[in-house]
Write a protein that holds these residues in place. Sequence first.
Motif, mmCIF file in Angstrom:
data_model
loop_
_atom_site.group_PDB
_atom_site.id
_atom_site.type_symbol
_atom_site.label_atom_id
_atom_site.label_comp_id
_atom_site.label_asym_id
_atom_site.label_seq_id
_atom_site.Cartn_x
_atom_site.Cartn_y
_atom_site.Cartn_z
ATOM 1 N N TRP A 67 0.803 -1.225 0.000
ATOM 2 C CA TRP A 67 0.000 0.000 0.000
ATOM 3 C C TRP A 67 0.839 1.279 0.000
ATOM 4 N N GLY A 70 0.820 5.083 -0.480
ATOM 5 C CA GLY A 70 -0.423 5.458 0.187
ATOM 6 C C GLY A 70 -0.968 6.807 -0.222
ATOM 7 N N LEU A 75 -4.950 2.880 -2.672
ATOM 8 C CA LEU A 75 -3.923 2.375 -1.769
ATOM 9 C C LEU A 75 -4.366 2.507 -0.311
ATOM 10 N N LYS A 79 -4.548 -0.545 2.276
ATOM 11 C CA LYS A 79 -3.954 -0.458 3.614
ATOM 12 C C LYS A 79 -4.991 -0.821 4.680
#
Length: 434
Positions: A67, A70, A75, A79
Amino acid sequence: MSGYFSDFAPLAYDPQGSGPGFRHYDPNEVVMGKRMEDHLRFAVCYWHSFVWEGGDPFGGQTFRRPWFPGDTMDLAKLKAEAAFDLFRILGVPYFTFHDHDVRPEGASLTESRRRLEEMADLFETKMAAGGPKLLWGTANLFSNRRYMAGASTNPDPEVFAYCAATVRACMEVTHRLGGENYVLWGGREGYETLLNTDLTQELDHMGRFLNLVVEHKHRIGFKGAILIEPKPQEPTKHQYDFDVATVYGFLKRYGLEQEVKVNIEQGHAILAGHSFEHELAMANALGIFGSIDMNRNDQQSGWDTDQFPNSVPEAALAYYEVLRGGGFSTGGTNFDAKLRRQSLDAEDLVMAHAEAMDVCARGLKAAARMLEEEALEGPRRARYAGWAKPEAQAMLGAGASLASIADRAEAEGIDPQPASGRQERLEAVVNRYV
């Protein structure tokens, strides 16, 4: 379950096992009339566990997780999937987050708020499907360069307004998710030099901001506690929320001592020159104890290393003060701890939490036995026994004066003789339990 933690089944209490599992943490074990899970109220933090990339002042990212970086909502959702997988593996009843941990910042305040609400939609689904509850939420008012001169204490009033919008959004999502507390962590509420700082104005602004937060809590019907997390030094040289006593003085000055409590971190207590148990005892004495961040510092380093707890004696003394004060109400044990930057694997994150949970369980049980057997309370009571006498109590009464006390002391020829504090004996007593 599939993904980053796909190799792990939920951990179970397995005191004789050799593989992954808990050796000491049995959530259903009854300690002092309450289940261990209900005493400890474990929470996994989002930031260190899923956001930190392994960097330090001398080197960049060492962790490579699916992820990262981020910076998109896709993403962020990946996560979240990994986070709730870890929560399920560990069986923790709670989690904690900053807004910035769970969603990338948008191009505007409005977009940032909408992204946070979109993530809250996902969290609600996960929580309804058996995921953990929210111990507390908080806003990141320290990472972005806009906060380099503070958040609510910033000399720029537009930063104050930006903080108000950010905290409102995070408080309302915390309320929506059933959070039991809301934390304000003043990471940059301090100053670097008095040459450009108006202390009085900054403190007044911080006090006004906290009053606004409390007013908004009541306006939206949030029933949880508002918590301040004391923190000395780092990153600013002089933090306004240095320790528990400093925070209490601040709360008294701005009329908030009945509205706000503290979230105490072990590492911060050490940086302030105290022990963890000192800060816990002080918070209980002042009536502002709320929750704890459990971690530790490296004894050879003078900064906040946020390592996972591994000392049963330290945990026992901490939980002794928690239990002595009546235990947690809305608070709990949040693991504000991160892996070492060389600990790269998913297994490292699982086992670090599992071992820390075992350490806390052992500490809790030792603390409970010390309380039940009055190992420390008996000697403590005996040390102060003289204050139970009528003449001693009279000195504390409204009718006493300095002169009347002095006259009695002279008339009776009082000549006190010191008594041993027996510190070494009591330290040996503690060691027998841990």
